[in-house]
Scaffold this motif. Structure first.
Motif, mmCIF file in Angstrom:
data_model
loop_
_atom_site.group_PDB
_atom_site.id
_atom_site.type_symbol
_atom_site.label_atom_id
_atom_site.label_comp_id
_atom_site.label_asym_id
_atom_site.label_seq_id
_atom_site.Cartn_x
_atom_site.Cartn_y
_atom_site.Cartn_z
ATOM 1 N N ARG A 168 27.004 29.137 52.505
ATOM 2 C CA ARG A 168 28.203 29.533 53.224
ATOM 3 C C ARG A 168 28.626 31.046 53.173
ATOM 4 N N ARG A 191 25.444 29.570 42.030
ATOM 5 C CA ARG A 191 26.289 28.789 43.025
ATOM 6 C C ARG A 191 25.340 27.553 43.650
ATOM 7 N N GLU A 194 26.811 24.350 45.370
ATOM 8 C CA GLU A 194 27.398 24.649 46.613
ATOM 9 C C GLU A 194 26.349 24.767 47.585
ATOM 10 N N ASN A 197 24.596 21.832 48.686
ATOM 11 C CA ASN A 197 25.732 20.915 49.587
ATOM 12 C C ASN A 197 25.495 21.607 51.054
ATOM 13 N N ASP A 198 25.360 22.834 51.140
ATOM 14 C CA ASP A 198 25.472 23.469 52.388
ATOM 15 C C ASP A 198 24.137 23.277 53.275
ATOM 16 N N ARG A 226 20.625 20.427 42.822
ATOM 17 C CA ARG A 226 21.807 20.000 42.502
ATOM 18 C C ARG A 226 21.591 19.522 40.831
#
Length: 354
Positions: A168, A191, A194, A197-198, A226
């Motif tokens: 992101r 990060r 995240e 997930n992205d 993750r």
């Protein structure tokens, strides 16, 4: 009668201007002044950027042509032709005669509506051009400015990764602010969840049946990131990346010759400087500017600090693995797969149009 007592004729009387003000014409109503209007034109900044790049490319083309002609003139053993000598002499004579020409301070505020109305067809065309160009930029990078894109290209080439479609934009901004490869690695690991997930969200755009096995492997790599399983994540992402570039993209681009694999990898980095990239090359360098870096030769004991496919496959015990490299491998693999899926999907339409 002296001159001082001579009655004024009609020609001698001073002429009063019609703009003497309300005192001269008490029955005339003074019109209200138009209020000052501040108009926000910041939305036109992208158009200015497009115009700047088009102008630079046109200027460079013209400069090259002029330089070539001058080279031909100066290369002549007979010296410059007489017409050029005369022109230079005339130019030197005229230059001291030039004087500055004052320009009137024109307030175009009252006429702004008319100006915009007359310019609307051209603005619409420019807006359409801007939208077409914006489609070349991955979605997560579109709100960034041109100098940010230049830095993204540099980071991709230095780190052997890609920032296209994931992560992101807030994470991309952190990477842009980080100082050096190690600092960027710290951002990636901090990060990691995240980013995983992205990547999963980005891979929903991969739809062709022949790419689903590769997509599934990258989803497993994202799940491993993750969970903090960086070694398995890097191994899975790296092998998927190798297949995507050295097999699928290689077959799609169909370069021929002994250096066809090298040309396939450098297809995504046709220039080494962002300022030299044409509009048609924007997507390529943003998506795959790090592909050639990731395939650089790895010699045992003298490997690279960036993510490297050869080190990850052939020298797993020589410093090629790290949590940051696992994320870099995942990012560049998903970017390469997304580009391939879209390119293959668009290929039949391009052939039909031809």
């Amino acid at each position: 009668m002296t001159d001082d007592s001579r009655p004024e004729s009609s020609d001698d009387r001073p002429v009063q201007s019609s703009d003497d003000g309300p005192a001269a014409h008490p029955d005339r109503k003074t019109p209200d002044r138009a209020p000052t209007v501040r108009i926000d034109l910041s939305h036109l900044e992208p158009l200015a950027e497009v115009g700047r790049r088009i102008g630079e490319q046109l200027a460079e083309t013209i400069k090259i042509g002029v330089r070539a002609r001058l080279d031909r003139v100066t290369a002549s053993t007979a010296g410059p032709p007489p017409w050029l000598v005369d022109f230079q002499r005339s130019l030197r004579e005229r230059m001291p005669q030039t004087v500055p020409i004052p320009t009137p301070q024109y307030d175009f505020g009252p006429a702004l509506g008319r100006i915009l109305a007359e310019s609307r067809p051209h603005l619409v065309k420019l807006q359409r051009l801007l939208e077409d160009l914006k489609q070349l930029i991955p979605e997560n990078l579109r709100e960034l400015r041109a100098h940010d894109h230049a830095d993204i290209f540099r980071i991709s080439a230095e780190d052997g990764t890609s920032l296209a479609w994931a992560p992101r934009v807030s994470i991309v901004r952190e990477l842009l602010e980080a100082d050096g490869l190690e600092a960027r690695g710290t951002v990636l690991v901090s990060r990691a969840v995240e980013i995983a997930n992205d990547v999963e969200a980005s891979l929903t755009a991969v739809v062709l049946p022949e790419h689903q096995a590769l997509r599934a492997l990258l989803l497993e790599a994202a799940a491993a990131v993750r969970s903090g399983l960086y070694g398995p994540a890097q191994a899975a992402a790296c092998n998927a990346f190798d297949t995507i570039v050295n097999v699928r993209i290689f077959e799609f681009l169909a370069y021929e010759g002994r250096d066809s694999k090298t040309r396939t990898r450098k297809h995504f980095r046709p220039v080494d400087d962002w300022g030299e990239a044409t509009f048609a090359e924007l997507e390529l360098v943003l998506v795959g500017g790090g592909i050639a870096t990731a395939f650089e030769w790895w010699s045992r004991g003298t490997g690279h600090t960036s993510f490297n496919r050869n080190g990850s496959v052939h020298h797993v015990d020589d410093g090629a693995y790290s949590p940051a490299h696992a994320i870099r491998a995942l990012l560049i693999a998903q970017a390469a797969l997304r580009w391939l899926d879209a390119a293959v999907s668009a290929a039949p339409a391009a052939e039909d149009a031809a």
